[in-house]
Motif scaffolding. Structure first.
Motif, PDB file in Angstrom:
ATOM      1  N   TRP B 113      29.070  30.658  38.841  1.00  0.00           N
ATOM      2  CA  TRP B 113      28.680  32.069  38.957  1.00  0.00           C
ATOM      3  C   TRP B 113      28.874  32.752  37.619  1.00  0.00           C
ATOM      4  N   ILE B 115      29.002  36.223  36.704  1.00  0.00           N
ATOM      5  CA  ILE B 115      29.672  37.502  36.479  1.00  0.00           C
ATOM      6  C   ILE B 115      31.175  37.252  36.543  1.00  0.00           C
ATOM      7  N   GLY B 118      33.365  37.342  39.693  1.00  0.00           N
ATOM      8  CA  GLY B 118      32.528  37.527  40.881  1.00  0.00           C
ATOM      9  C   GLY B 118      32.706  36.440  41.919  1.00  0.00           C
ATOM     10  N   GLN B 119      33.101  35.255  41.475  1.00  0.00           N
ATOM     11  CA  GLN B 119      33.257  34.133  42.419  1.00  0.00           C
ATOM     12  C   GLN B 119      34.558  34.230  43.214  1.00  0.00           C
ATOM     13  N   PRO B 121      35.997  36.853  45.101  1.00  0.00           N
ATOM     14  CA  PRO B 121      35.833  37.313  46.489  1.00  0.00           C
ATOM     15  C   PRO B 121      35.080  36.285  47.337  1.00  0.00           C
ATOM     16  N   ILE B 122      34.108  35.625  46.754  1.00  0.00           N
ATOM     17  CA  ILE B 122      33.352  34.623  47.514  1.00  0.00           C
ATOM     18  C   ILE B 122      34.263  33.463  47.912  1.00  0.00           C
ATOM     19  N   THR B 124      37.399  33.632  48.581  1.00  0.00           N
ATOM     20  CA  THR B 124      38.220  34.028  49.747  1.00  0.00           C
ATOM     21  C   THR B 124      37.392  33.928  51.018  1.00  0.00           C
ATOM     22  N   GLY B 125      36.102  34.232  50.900  1.00  0.00           N
ATOM     23  CA  GLY B 125      35.225  34.145  52.063  1.00  0.00           C
ATOM     24  C   GLY B 125      34.998  32.706  52.503  1.00  0.00           C
ATOM     25  N   ALA B 152      38.196  42.447  40.872  1.00  0.00           N
ATOM     26  CA  ALA B 152      37.941  41.422  41.892  1.00  0.00           C
ATOM     27  C   ALA B 152      39.100  40.428  41.997  1.00  0.00           C
ATOM     28  N   GLU B 155      41.760  42.270  44.127  1.00  0.00           N
ATOM     29  CA  GLU B 155      41.352  42.385  45.531  1.00  0.00           C
ATOM     30  C   GLU B 155      41.367  41.020  46.221  1.00  0.00           C
ATOM     31  N   ASN B 158      45.032  39.674  46.726  1.00  0.00           N
ATOM     32  CA  ASN B 158      45.674  40.426  47.802  1.00  0.00           C
ATOM     33  C   ASN B 158      45.138  39.987  49.165  1.00  0.00           C
ATOM     34  N   LEU B 159      43.816  39.885  49.256  1.00  0.00           N
ATOM     35  CA  LEU B 159      43.204  39.506  50.531  1.00  0.00           C
ATOM     36  C   LEU B 159      43.632  38.091  50.936  1.00  0.00           C
TER      37      LEU B 159
END
Lengths: 346, 348
Positions: B113, B115, B118-119, B121-122, B124-125, B152, B155, B158-159
């Protein structure tokens, strides 16, 4: 919009059975049905669970489906929108709620730079069936940072799909279609529209197709093109025009912004020869800008007047009620635009 | 950690392959056969190969844009990677992604990725999906030292901690985010310490020490799989080349500094270990020659591969079956849209 009482209390399973409910309740019904239908569907967002939703769309769903499937998040839009992207890439069906579209801007990178790119950038080898629901809109003196309508920004991005239902039935039908779609879909709701009432099909397989506009009112003199709450306004204005001016306006409710059903719009304008496009957002570079460009190209030989646009006055929205009302695309301004386009006096 | 001679030898082959691949990439870039951005990872091979080796076959990997090495270490054929750099139809992203956006879903590699951060948050998903699907697997998320200064990062860590997600954030600390040194960019230069803010386990190790990388990554990925314990692993390494091929890499660091790091080349370290274990110089030279041949063959393959068809310009953008949704959008469309996008496989 109709405010008639509930037409049926029967627990009918007939496919045509309907019930009058609010837009908010229709969204909740769609979420409940999809949560029941597919275990991969889950909801996440700020205050969707214990708090039951900032605008109560998800009320009762955590109690029914548990905290794992109705998942409260920290205030981390970029983080949890991105988590939705990743979960979707592994076959989950996340439905992410963003409290209002204003807060979606801090997750813009995940929506535009990531979710929208996955299909094309990786050659179609992985998909991102993510749904983001969020309301736009002004009118509650929420002022400059909380009164915006950015759906046009997102609709300008190839790779995304953007829908903006205007009726409770379409709120249910489009949200369900979005959840079942294989691509990232932004479902734009609206703060003022949540309380609107209408008949909603109870069939759990009732879907409103993405990419199909709806002629919400038949007419012959002029075409009003709108989406979301602007459609509600347009329908009110159409009644006023009929009553006060003998003008028979057709109202095309776009329902979907990307894909955009220009065919239905063009068919209407070819018939009426005049168009006024209405949106809650700023018109410059906006949804109505796109409509005007496409209408003039598709209907050049039919037009009897320039395509007109009505939207939010192009200022950051002020607090004072009088100023806010003046800035919004209210019914008086829409009516005036229609009459001007018809060459009539108010 | 005890690594068998056979394993070490195999990993050394991977490191040689990556080094040769990066050398060839730079050559072909300068010959204008590769375009766009091209970020090389020469010098980071031990960190790349060691961390990837710790993954099980069904774990998931996601990276930033300095990703050639990770793709190769994960087993993506060099032909498919080089063809992607060449923008060919046979590339691992069908010529749509280029150097920064390699991918191989079948091998659990969910993309390079572009940015910064940017990878995360993805990642964590992906980890959330593994939890929801009750899989005993984990996600390895690579990032650079520059990414820890992004929102990011905060976030996502933490998540991951709040939700107990099975993800290991692998910080490849090569000392520079583009041309800005870690000292100039981060208030805390021991980057792994930031994990403490999220109650998260973390480690910082010499990323050029292959056995140490394997051991640390194995521990943390096991904890992620077994106990859903997220963590941060900081691998201190160095990139020998510039930020990208277009950057000589000399405006922000000295030739002396680079030469000093070259003395500790991770390839030489592994080679020395293998020699000490009784592998002959001839055998090792043969491995190097083999890697070079493998890359040359990949270059030839990529060169011969076809460019993607313009008639497939819109391929993949929307899911199959979406074409009908877009049918109404042809009316009044901008000039050329019909030929390029609608006839280019939109939603087919």
């Amino acid at each position: 919009m109709s405010t008639v009482e509930t037409v049926t209390n029967e627990p009918s399973l007939e496919p045509q059975a309907t019930e009058v409910m609010t837009y908010r309740e229709a969204l909740r019904l769609a979420l409940r049905e999809e949560l029941q239908r597919d275990e991969h569907v889950f909801i996440m967002g700020e205050e969707v669970g214990v708090f039951e939703g900032a605008y109560k769309v998800t009320a009762g769903l955590m109690a029914e489906f548990g905290a794992e499937r109705v998942r409260d998040t920290p205030i981390s839009e970029e983080g949890f929108v991105g988590a939705g992207v990743g979960a979707a890439m592994l076959g989950e069906r996340p439905v992410v709620e963003i409290m209002t579209i204003n807060f979606l801007l801090v997750a813009m990178d995940q929506v535009v730079n990531h979710a929208a790119k996955i299909g094309a950038m990786f050659g179609g080898q992985v998909r991102c069936p993510l749904v983001i629901r969020t309301p736009n809109g002004a009118g509650n003196q929420l002022t400059a940072q909380h009164s915006q309508s950015f759906e046009g920004w997102f609709a300008s991005t190839p790779g995304l799909k953007v829908v903006a239902p205007a009726t409770p039935a379409d709120a249910k039908g489009l949200l369900k279609s979005a959840i079942r779609d294989e691509d990232p879909v932004l479902v734009v709701e609206n703060l003022a529209i949540y309380k609107e009432r209408g008949e909603v099909p109870l069939d759990p397989e009732f879907l409103t197709p993405i990419g199909l506009a709806n002629v919400a009112r038949r007419g012959s003199d002029i075409t009003l093109v709108a989406h979301s709450y602007a459609t509600v306004r347009a329908l009110h204005v159409a009644e006023r025009l009929a009553r006060d001016h003998g003008v028979d306006a057709e109202v095309v409710d776009l329902r979907s912004l990307r894909p955009l059903d220009v065919d239905t719009v063009a068919e209407s304008v070819a018939k009426t020869s005049r168009a006024v496009c209405i949106e809650e957002g700023w018109p410059s570079y906006g949804v109505t800008a796109e409509l005007a460009a496409r209408i003039q190209k598709a209907c050049f030989d039919y037009l009897d007047a320039p395509v007109e646009r009505v939207g939010m006055a192009e200022v950051p929205l002020p607090y004072a009620k009088q100023l806010e009302l003046a800035a919004m695309p209210g019914e008086d301004r829409i009516e005036a635009a229609v009459l001007a386009t018809l060459g009539l006096r108010a | 950690m005890e690594i068998s001679k056979q394993t070490l030898s195999r990993l050394y082959e991977q490191m040689l392959l990556i080094r040769s691949f990066e050398t060839a990439s730079e050559r072909e870039y300068k010959a204008a056969l590769i375009g766009g951005y091209c970020h090389l990872s020469s010098g980071q091979e031990a960190a790349t190969v060691g961390s990837t080796y710790a993954l099980e076959a069904d774990d998931r990997l996601i990276t930033g844009y300095r990703c050639h090495g990770f793709a190769l270490a994960r087993g993506v054929p060099p032909e498919a990677v080089m063809a992607e750099l060449f923008g060919r139809a046979g590339g691992c992203a069908h010529g749509r992604g280029g150097s920064m956006h390699l991918l191989d879903v079948g091998r659990g590699y969910f993309g390079g990725w572009g940015i910064v951060a940017g990878q995360l948050p993805i990642a964590t998903g992906l980890a959330l999906a593994l939890v929801r699907q009750q899989r005993r697997q984990c996600v390895l998320c690579e990032l650079g030292d520059g990414a820890v200064n992004m929102g990011a990062w905060h976030e996502s860590l933490n998540l991951a901690s709040v939700w107990q997600l099975p993800v290991v954030f692998l910080v490849m600390n090569n000392e520079y985010g583009m041309g800005t040194s870690v000292e100039r960019a981060s208030a805390v230069t021991d980057l792994h310490q930031r994990a403490a803010a999220y109650g998260m386990r973390s480690e910082r190790i010499d990323g050029n020490d292959l056995p140490a990388v394997i051991e640390a990554t194995s521990d943390l990925t096991a904890a992620a799989r077994d106990d859903r314990t997220p963590s941060v692993l900081e691998l201190v390494t160095y990139r020998f080349r510039g930020h990208s091929v277009a950057d000589p890499g000399l405006s922000y660091r000295t030739t002396e500094e680079i030469a000093e790091h070259a003395k500790h080349d991770p390839l030489q370290r592994v080679r020395a270990t293998l020699v000490a274990a009784g592998v002959s110089e001839d055998e090792l030279n043969a491995l190097a020659a083999e890697a070079e041949q493998r890359v040359l063959a990949a270059v030839e393959w990529a060169r011969a591969d076809a460019a993607p068809e313009v008639s497939e310009l819109a391929k993949g953008m929307y899911a199959p079956g979406s074409a009908a949704q877009f049918a109404g959008m042809l009316a009044g469309a901008p000039f050329g849209e019909r030929e390029l996008v609608f006839a280019g496989g939109l939603g087919q």
